[in-house]
Design a protein around this motif. Structure first.
Motif, short mmCIF file in Angstrom:
data_model
loop_
_atom_site.label_atom_id
_atom_site.label_comp_id
_atom_site.label_asym_id
_atom_site.label_seq_id
_atom_site.Cartn_x
_atom_site.Cartn_y
_atom_site.Cartn_z
N SER A 1 -0.92 -2.55 -11.00
CA SER A 1 -0.09 -2.89 -9.85
C SER A 1 -0.87 -2.85 -8.55
O SER A 1 -0.37 -3.27 -7.50
N PHE A 2 -2.10 -2.34 -8.59
CA PHE A 2 -2.96 -2.39 -7.41
C PHE A 2 -3.96 -3.52 -7.50
O PHE A 2 -4.16 -4.26 -6.52
N LEU A 3 -4.58 -3.71 -8.65
CA LEU A 3 -5.64 -4.72 -8.77
C LEU A 3 -5.10 -6.14 -8.61
O LEU A 3 -5.68 -6.94 -7.88
N LEU A 4 -4.01 -6.46 -9.28
CA LEU A 4 -3.49 -7.83 -9.23
C LEU A 4 -3.00 -8.22 -7.83
O LEU A 4 -3.41 -9.27 -7.31
N PRO A 5 -2.16 -7.41 -7.17
CA PRO A 5 -1.80 -7.77 -5.80
C PRO A 5 -2.99 -7.77 -4.84
O PRO A 5 -3.02 -8.58 -3.90
N ALA A 6 -3.97 -6.88 -5.07
CA ALA A 6 -5.15 -6.88 -4.20
C ALA A 6 -5.89 -8.21 -4.28
O ALA A 6 -6.28 -8.79 -3.25
N ALA A 7 -6.06 -8.73 -5.50
CA ALA A 7 -6.73 -10.02 -5.67
C ALA A 7 -5.91 -11.13 -5.00
O ALA A 7 -6.48 -12.04 -4.37
N TYR A 8 -4.61 -11.06 -5.11
CA TYR A 8 -3.75 -12.10 -4.51
C TYR A 8 -3.84 -12.06 -2.98
O TYR A 8 -4.03 -13.09 -2.34
N LEU B 1 0.82 -1.21 0.00
CA LEU B 1 0.00 0.00 0.00
C LEU B 1 0.86 1.26 0.00
O LEU B 1 0.56 2.24 -0.71
N LEU B 2 1.94 1.26 0.77
CA LEU B 2 2.82 2.43 0.80
C LEU B 2 3.53 2.61 -0.53
O LEU B 2 3.74 3.74 -0.99
N GLY B 3 3.92 1.49 -1.17
CA GLY B 3 4.52 1.59 -2.51
C GLY B 3 3.53 2.13 -3.53
O GLY B 3 3.89 2.95 -4.39
N SER B 4 2.27 1.71 -3.44
CA SER B 4 1.24 2.23 -4.33
C SER B 4 1.01 3.72 -4.09
O SER B 4 0.81 4.49 -5.04
N ALA B 5 1.06 4.13 -2.83
CA ALA B 5 0.91 5.54 -2.51
C ALA B 5 2.05 6.36 -3.12
O ALA B 5 1.82 7.47 -3.65
N LYS C 1 -11.77 -2.08 2.39
CA LYS C 1 -11.11 -0.82 2.05
C LYS C 1 -10.30 -0.94 0.77
O LYS C 1 -10.28 -0.01 -0.05
N ILE C 2 -9.64 -2.07 0.58
CA ILE C 2 -8.84 -2.27 -0.63
C ILE C 2 -9.75 -2.30 -1.86
O ILE C 2 -9.42 -1.73 -2.91
N VAL C 3 -10.88 -2.96 -1.73
CA VAL C 3 -11.84 -2.98 -2.86
C VAL C 3 -12.33 -1.57 -3.15
O VAL C 3 -12.48 -1.17 -4.32
N GLY C 4 -12.57 -0.78 -2.12
CA GLY C 4 -13.00 0.60 -2.33
C GLY C 4 -11.94 1.44 -3.03
O GLY C 4 -12.25 2.24 -3.92
N ILE C 5 -10.67 1.25 -2.65
CA ILE C 5 -9.59 1.98 -3.32
C ILE C 5 -9.48 1.57 -4.78
O ILE C 5 -9.25 2.40 -5.66
N ALA C 6 -9.66 0.28 -5.05
CA ALA C 6 -9.62 -0.19 -6.44
C ALA C 6 -10.72 0.47 -7.27
O ALA C 6 -10.49 0.89 -8.41
N GLY C 7 -11.91 0.57 -6.70
CA GLY C 7 -12.99 1.26 -7.41
C GLY C 7 -12.68 2.73 -7.63
O GLY C 7 -13.01 3.31 -8.68
N LEU C 8 -12.01 3.36 -6.65
CA LEU C 8 -11.65 4.77 -6.78
C LEU C 8 -10.62 4.96 -7.89
O LEU C 8 -10.65 5.98 -8.60
N ILE C 9 -9.72 4.01 -8.05
CA ILE C 9 -8.73 4.10 -9.12
C ILE C 9 -9.41 4.02 -10.48
O ILE C 9 -9.09 4.77 -11.41
N GLY C 10 -10.36 3.10 -10.62
CA GLY C 10 -11.10 3.02 -11.88
C GLY C 10 -11.88 4.29 -12.17
O GLY C 10 -11.91 4.77 -13.31
N PHE C 11 -12.50 4.86 -11.16
CA PHE C 11 -13.23 6.12 -11.32
C PHE C 11 -12.29 7.25 -11.69
O PHE C 11 -12.65 8.14 -12.47
#
Length: 480
Positions: free
Chosen positions: A182-189, A93-97, A203-213
């Motif tokens: 780089s967020f969706l694939l590790p999130a699913a894993y 998460l910190l790397g994604s940030a 929360k991770i699913v919510g962030i993924a949706g925010l990235i798509g938006f």
């Protein structure tokens, strides 16, 4: 009467079988721990009835304890998510940030170099590759020449000059795709491998949706600069300041969510490693004397975010190219009222929208609003620092890490004010403007970090309480 002793003898021989039939937990019997040791529970491990018809107390306690352990292990096996998220999730998460931080700064460079309108189509899949030959470049250049930006600003642009701005926008879009993948694939894993807790998975699913938006908002913003009917005729071709601010605000929210949740996981592990020390820290942070400071940190985070969003309006309107002086704006601290609230920006016959439209569309008033918000932010930070310095209660109760975090906020707000003033005085040069945008995100990060050290994490506090309340199990002596 002779048959009575014989009947009692038969009942005594049947007693072990009756106890195993009527007093056995079928759910526990199906579990592996019970199934591997059937003799200990239901065979010779259960004694026969004594002369008074009752089991001996040590043997009955041993049997009940074994069944209870089996039920608890079976219940734990049905939980999908663990109580705490793995540390690897926090580092991801910190790397994604950090990646989002970089793309926000690069997006500012794309806007400052006026490269954002060079790609006139949105192709999420096929647009991942740049033009590969002369024909492809000619086709892309032809599309750009039909845009308002080329006709009004760059009618003499060559193909080589077009390539430079094209690659800027293309890199920005590719970076956005990299952030998403780089967020969706590790999130699913992490979710599939049960590396995250149940609240963190949501929360991770919510962030993924925010990235798509955010990707959708990016194209929606670019689209506003490709049509003549979306800005005033004859004006400078630019994207809508409303859409630009929405795009910037969503990026800030993505970054803040990633940073906050990553730090929360690391802090949770640190607190659970020493529950006694964590309990003392929570008692200290729950002191009534700290409530004003804690609420002030939350209000400061909102103020910093609003100031950054007002900066998005300034960027969208190119309001930084006027009144390049500080603290004055023309002949006084503010421009004339007739300029700040001009009827030119009203869209209704009764002029009822003159106030809010000037605040959002008039470059003079938008710059003044940004100055006021920035000055308020600086004053609030210095006032909060003085409160921690001169309040006896805060000097005693506020932990050392909170004081260090407050010093970090003071440093970042001073740097951000200096960058803002110099950017204005030197007519928005590229390096200073980019550093000013990065400084706004860095200042928000410092306030978020301060809040993480100051506020009591409810979930971590509950886990610490459960950890302390859990009894220490001692191995029982085998029944004799």
């Amino acid at each position: 009467m002779a048959s009575t002793p014989r009947m009692m003898s038969m009942l005594q021989r049947a007693a072990p079988r009756l106890t195993s039939s009527f007093f056995t937990c079928r759910h526990a019997y199906k579990s592996s721990s019970v199934r591997q040791q059937p003799k200990r529970l239901f065979g010779s491990g259960i004694p026969r009835l004594s002369s008074d018809g009752l089991l001996s107390r040590p043997q009955a306690a041993s049997s009940i304890d074994s069944i209870t352990q089996s039920l608890q292990s079976s219940k734990r096996g049905t939980k999908f998510f663990p109580e705490t998220s793995d540390k690897s999730v926090a580092y991801w998460l910190l790397g994604s940030a950090a990646s989002v931080f970089g793309i926000v700064v690069f997006g500012g460079l794309t806007r400052l170099t006026e490269s954002g309108l060079s790609i006139t189509e949105w192709r999420p899949v096929t647009g991942s590759l740049p033009p590969r030959n002369a024909d492809d470049w000619a086709a892309e250049f032809t599309k750009y020449r039909s845009s308002p930006e080329f006709k009004l600003l760059n009618p003499h642009m060559t193909l080589d000059e077009f390539k430079s701005i094209y690659y800027m926008e293309w890199t920005h879009r590719i970076w956005g795709r990299v952030v998403g993948m780089s967020f969706l694939l590790p999130a699913a894993y992490f979710i599939a491998r049960r590396k995250v807790s149940a609240p963190m998975a949501g929360k991770i699913v919510g962030i993924a949706g925010l990235i798509g938006f955010q990707g959708f908002l990016g194209w929606w913003m670019v689209k506003s600069g490709l049509k003549d009917d979306l800005f005033a005729p004859g004006s400078h071709p630019r994207v809508s300041q409303y859409r630009l601010t929405a795009h910037l605000g969503t990026a800030f929210l993505c970054y803040t969510a990633m940073l906050w949740n990553g730090l929360s996981i690391l802090r949770e592990h640190k607190l659970l490693a020493d529950p006694q020390a964590a309990t003392k820290l929570f008692e200290r942070l729950r002191s009534p004397e700290l409530r004003v400071f804690q609420r002030s940190v939350g209000a400061l985070a909102v103020l910093v975010f609003c100031t950054a969003m007002s900066g998005g309006l300034v960027a969208g309107l190119d309001a930084g190219l006027i009144y390049n002086e500080f603290p004055y704006m023309g002949l006084g601290l503010t421009p004339p009222k007739s300029e700040l609230f001009s009827d030119f920006y009203s869209h209704t016959p009764d002029k009822s929208d003159v106030w809010w439209r000037n605040m959002l569309e008039n470059p003079s008033l938008v710059q003044l609003d940004h100055r006021i918000l920035a000055t308020t932010t600086f004053t609030s930070v210095m006032g909060l620092w003085a409160y921690t310095k001169f309040s006896p209660a805060l000097r005693t109760l506020l932990p050392a890490v909170c004081k260090k975090g407050m010093h970090g906020v003071v440093g970042f707000v001073g740097l951000q004010v200096a960058l803002g003033i110099t950017t204005l005085l030197y007519l928005v040069p590229l390096p200073l403007a980019s550093a000013h945008q990065a400084g706004s995100l860095a200042l928000l990060s410092s306030v978020i970090i301060l809040g993480g050290r100051t506020w009591v994490p409810r979930r971590a506090a509950r886990l610490v309480s459960q950890r302390l309340a859990k009894p220490i199990r001692t191995p029982m002596r085998p029944a004799t």
